[in-house]
Each structure stands twice: as C-alpha cells, then as structure tokens.
Design an enzyme around this catalytic site. Structure first.
Site, PDB file in Angstrom:
ATOM      1  N   LYS A   1      37.669  41.628  35.830  1.00  0.00           N
ATOM      2  CA  LYS A   1      36.617  42.294  36.608  1.00  0.00           C
ATOM      3  C   LYS A   1      36.731  43.809  36.577  1.00  0.00           C
ATOM      4  O   LYS A   1      35.769  44.509  36.887  1.00  0.00           O
ATOM      5  CB  LYS A   1      36.632  41.790  38.058  1.00  0.00           C
TER       6      LYS A   1
ATOM      7  N   LYS B   1      33.370  31.092  30.860  1.00  0.00           N
ATOM      8  CA  LYS B   1      33.093  30.127  31.934  1.00  0.00           C
ATOM      9  C   LYS B   1      31.721  30.408  32.552  1.00  0.00           C
ATOM     10  O   LYS B   1      31.227  31.548  32.515  1.00  0.00           O
ATOM     11  CB  LYS B   1      34.199  30.141  32.989  1.00  0.00           C
TER      12      LYS B   1
ATOM     13  N   LYS C   1      28.669  33.174  38.346  1.00  0.00           N
ATOM     14  CA  LYS C   1      27.591  33.732  39.178  1.00  0.00           C
ATOM     15  C   LYS C   1      27.191  35.115  38.724  1.00  0.00           C
ATOM     16  O   LYS C   1      26.070  35.539  38.930  1.00  0.00           O
ATOM     17  CB  LYS C   1      28.102  33.902  40.617  1.00  0.00           C
TER      18      LYS C   1
HETATM   19  P1  TYM Z   1      34.117  31.590  43.765  1.00  0.00           P
HETATM   20  O1  TYM Z   1      33.206  31.928  44.877  1.00  0.00           O
HETATM   21  O2  TYM Z   1      34.077  32.411  42.529  1.00  0.00           O
HETATM   22  O3  TYM Z   1      33.900  30.093  43.323  1.00  0.00           O
HETATM   23  C1  TYM Z   1      33.870  29.027  44.254  1.00  0.00           C
HETATM   24  C2  TYM Z   1      34.587  27.811  43.664  1.00  0.00           C
HETATM   25  O4  TYM Z   1      33.944  27.434  42.436  1.00  0.00           O
HETATM   26  C3  TYM Z   1      34.921  27.316  41.406  1.00  0.00           C
HETATM   27  N1  TYM Z   1      34.298  27.694  40.131  1.00  0.00           N
HETATM   28  C4  TYM Z   1      34.236  26.896  39.062  1.00  0.00           C
HETATM   29  N2  TYM Z   1      34.668  25.629  38.856  1.00  0.00           N
HETATM   30  C5  TYM Z   1      34.407  25.080  37.646  1.00  0.00           C
HETATM   31  N3  TYM Z   1      33.771  25.737  36.641  1.00  0.00           N
HETATM   32  C6  TYM Z   1      33.325  27.003  36.805  1.00  0.00           C
HETATM   33  N4  TYM Z   1      32.685  27.626  35.825  1.00  0.00           N
HETATM   34  C7  TYM Z   1      33.545  27.639  38.065  1.00  0.00           C
HETATM   35  N5  TYM Z   1      33.238  28.865  38.563  1.00  0.00           N
HETATM   36  C8  TYM Z   1      33.720  28.878  39.823  1.00  0.00           C
HETATM   37  C9  TYM Z   1      36.026  28.282  41.803  1.00  0.00           C
HETATM   38  O5  TYM Z   1      37.252  27.949  41.184  1.00  0.00           O
HETATM   39  C10 TYM Z   1      36.060  28.116  43.311  1.00  0.00           C
HETATM   40  O6  TYM Z   1      36.855  27.004  43.664  1.00  0.00           O
HETATM   41  N6  TYM Z   1      38.500  33.432  45.293  1.00  0.00           N
HETATM   42  C11 TYM Z   1      37.586  32.332  45.417  1.00  0.00           C
HETATM   43  C12 TYM Z   1      37.091  32.123  46.826  1.00  0.00           C
HETATM   44  C13 TYM Z   1      38.165  31.998  47.851  1.00  0.00           C
HETATM   45  C14 TYM Z   1      38.985  30.855  48.082  1.00  0.00           C
HETATM   46  C15 TYM Z   1      39.815  31.220  49.181  1.00  0.00           C
HETATM   47  C16 TYM Z   1      39.069  29.611  47.494  1.00  0.00           C
HETATM   48  C17 TYM Z   1      38.530  32.951  48.750  1.00  0.00           C
HETATM   49  N7  TYM Z   1      39.505  32.487  49.544  1.00  0.00           N
HETATM   50  C18 TYM Z   1      40.768  30.331  49.673  1.00  0.00           C
HETATM   51  C19 TYM Z   1      40.031  28.719  47.989  1.00  0.00           C
HETATM   52  C20 TYM Z   1      40.844  29.081  49.059  1.00  0.00           C
HETATM   53  C21 TYM Z   1      36.373  32.602  44.556  1.00  0.00           C
HETATM   54  O7  TYM Z   1      36.060  33.721  44.238  1.00  0.00           O
HETATM   55  O8  TYM Z   1      35.617  31.506  44.299  1.00  0.00           O
END
Ligand code: TYM
Length: 326
Positions: A111, A192, A195
């Site tokens: 990022k 991947k 968003k």
């Molecule tokens: P975020 O908001 O980017 O994504 C949310 C969840 O979706 C999963 N994900 C995917 N899984 C499969 N294929 C993909 N292409 C894909 N893109 C995203 C992510 O792995 C995630 O589980 N840092 C985290 C949010 C967070 C969090 C936490 C998660 C903050 N605190 C505590 C678990 C526990 C994030 O940015 O996810």
C-alpha cells in the site's frame, strides 16, 4: 464457548472475495461460538476518506453483515470507533512492537510502495488489528489469506505481553478456509480481488445486479484453450473461477470439471453467473428490507454497549499489569 472476532473495513464496496474469504464463515460460526463482528472504521482512515462517504459505508457494511445472515441475537455487531478501548490498547501494543516487525508487513509494503506520503497509521495498522482481536480474548479469527501475517503479529504480541507482564491475553488462532481464502481478480488472476483496485472488472461486488455479474463473469480473463480444468499454475483464470464456483456451490473442483467436460468456457461461465446471482439476490433483498426497517443503528448501539463491557475488562487488566493507575 469459544470466542470469535473479525472485522471488515468500510472502505470501497464489499466484494465476493470478502464474502467467500471471511463473511460467509461468520454466519456459520455464530451458532457455535460467542462472536464479535466489527466494522473497523478506525482502520479505514489509515488512508484518506471522505467523512460523509465513510459514515455511509460504515452503515452499509453493518447492514450487509445482517443481510448475509448474521443474527444480532446470536452475535455482537458493532462499529470499532464506538469502543474507545481499541485505540487505547493499540497504543500500548505499539509500544511492544518493533519497528522492524511492522516494516516487514507485506500489506504495508504493497500500500505504501511508490507513494511519496502515507500516514503513520498505515504503518501501525497491524497493532490496531492486534488490539481488536486481543481485547476480546479471542480464540478464533476467521479471515482471508491476506490477513495471515497480521494474525501472526497479533499472536506474537499476545505472547510477548504475557511473558513480560503475566498471562492476561489469549493467543488467537486464525481460521483461513481451504477454498475461497484468496479469490483472485477477474481481470488479472495474478492479483487478488480487491476493494481498492481501479478497474471495476477486478471484482464482483455484493451489491452488483444480475446483469453486471453476468457481464463481469463473461469478461473475466480465462486462459488459452477451452478446457474447464483446475490448474492454478497453468490455468490461473479458469482455476479462480472454479474456486468461486466451488465455494458458492459447495461442490469440489473435480465435480465441476467433470460436469463441464467438452463444453468449453461459455456454458461454465453462464452457470457460474447464475449461481452467484442466486445467492447475491437473496442478500440484496434482505439488505433492502433491513435498510427500510431503520433498525440497523439501534442494533449497532446495543452491540457497542456489549463490546465496550468485554473490551474494558481486558483493558483494565492490561493497564494494571503495565503499571498504570486504575
Ligand atoms: P478487509 O476489510 O480488507 O477484508 C475483509 C475480509 O475479507 C478478506 N478478503 C479476502 N478473502 C478472500 N479473497 C480476497 N480477494 C479477499 N480480499 C479480502 C480479508 O482477508 C478479510 O478477512 N485488516 C482487515 C480488517 C480487520 C480485522 C481485524 C480482521 C481489522 N481488524 C481483526 C480480523 C480481525 C482488513 O483490512 O480486511
């Protein structure tokens, strides 16, 4: 009962990667564990956000949580900024985290690369994520593959804290599915699904209408030849579509391959779009009903009250151990 925590950022549109990699598991877990599902808006502001859009997206993610089937009577659904303990514990964990550890985080590197300016929050983001998890004495964290490294840091920090100050924090385990944990981009199976990608053909959003889904699947990059075969190395595009098919239908990739033997990509893609649309259609209908009901804010407010109680308990113990006057 095991404790589960997970979160989703209210930035951009949620897509089927988020759904298959994480949110779908949330629904299953709520019947087996004490679950906390958070809309992590403090994480979203590590990059610039329009305040009005952030507010709207925060409610959208919460509504989608409920629309996919998370039941507020079973699981606690809340917004991160409503629980001040997240930011407080994050600071304490930052003071336990080494600069080198955060420098090695691949998501931070991805990022920040090529950018002249990025926030310090983007750098320390994984410590906030660790705080989210550790505050709830979490056993299991359902996430996609891309969060694995962050989870390892959360585990290391729990262990480090416990060694230094005494056994207070539970060491969490990631729960990463075998299929669906890394859904790749439709326009480039080497990246991947995300968003934040500029090309909207990168992803299928949970709120995409049926026609859009059909178009995006029809346009999805496939590989030369026309054989529907699971081979991530030589056929990454088709294999990704097969993973999506398999996660939506619950069938193995072998079953899917044999169904489409000799039929080429066209029939496979048409059925895949239909499969996705069937599930998204149900979610979208529930989403509209929830939105019209006007109940989401009240659910979030009740969720925050419960989350604050649990989080405060851990925070008080941490403060006491670290030598703060409590
Ligand atoms: P975020 O908001 O980017 O994504 C949310 C969840 O979706 C999963 N994900 C995917 N899984 C499969 N294929 C993909 N292409 C894909 N893109 C995203 C992510 O792995 C995630 O589980 N840092 C985290 C949010 C967070 C969090 C936490 C998660 C903050 N605190 C505590 C678990 C526990 C994030 O940015 O996810």
């Amino acid at each position: 009962m095991k404790r589960v925590f997970s979160g989703v950022q209210p930035s951009g549109e949620l897509h089927i990667g988020n759904y298959l990699g994480a949110i779908r598991q949330f629904v299953q877990l709520q019947d087996q564990a004490d679950c906390f599902f958070c809309v992590v808006n403090l994480h979203a502001v590590t990059v610039p956000q329009d305040p009005a859009v952030l507010r709207q997206k925060t409610l959208e993610v919460a509504t989608l949580y409920l629309a996919v089937g998370i039941d507020p009577l079973k699981a606690t659904v809340f917004v991160q900024s409503e629980v001040p303990a997240h930011a407080e514990l994050a600071w304490m964990l930052q003071c336990l985290t080494y600069y080198g550890e955060l420098s090695r985080m691949t998501q931070f590197k991805d990022k920040s690369i090529g950018k002249q300016n990025f926030s310090v929050g983007l750098f320390t983001y994984p410590t906030l994520m660790a705080a989210d998890i550790l505050l709830y004495q979490t056993d299991i964290v359902p996430v996609g593959q891309d969060q694995k490294q962050h989870l390892e840091l959360a585990r290391d920090l729990a262990q480090r804290f416990n060694q230094r100050y005494g056994p207070i924090l539970r060491v969490p385990e990631p729960m990463i599915g075998e299929v669906g944990a890394k859904i790749m981009a439709l326009d480039d199976p080497g990246k991947k699904m995300s968003k934040s990608a500029d090309n909207i053909n990168n992803r299928i959003n949970l709120m995409d209408d049926a026609k859009t889904v059909q178009k995006k699947i029809a346009r999805a990059v496939t590989d030369s030849g026309n054989e529907v075969r699971y081979d991530p190395e030589y056929k990454p595009g088709v294999s990704n579509l097969m993973s999506i098919y398999s996660t939506f239908s619950g069938e193995s990739v072998a079953t899917i391959a044999s169904r489409y033997t000799g039929q080429g990509y066209g029939a496979f893609k048409g059925d895949l779009a239909e499969l996705i649309n069937r599930e998204l259609g149900v979610i979208q209908k529930r989403y509209q009903e929830l939105k019209a009901s006007g109940t989401v804010e009240e659910i979030l407010s009740q969720g925050a009250t419960k989350a604050r109680q649990v989080a405060e308990e851990t925070l008080q113990q941490v403060k006491e151990k670290m030598g703060f006057i409590v």
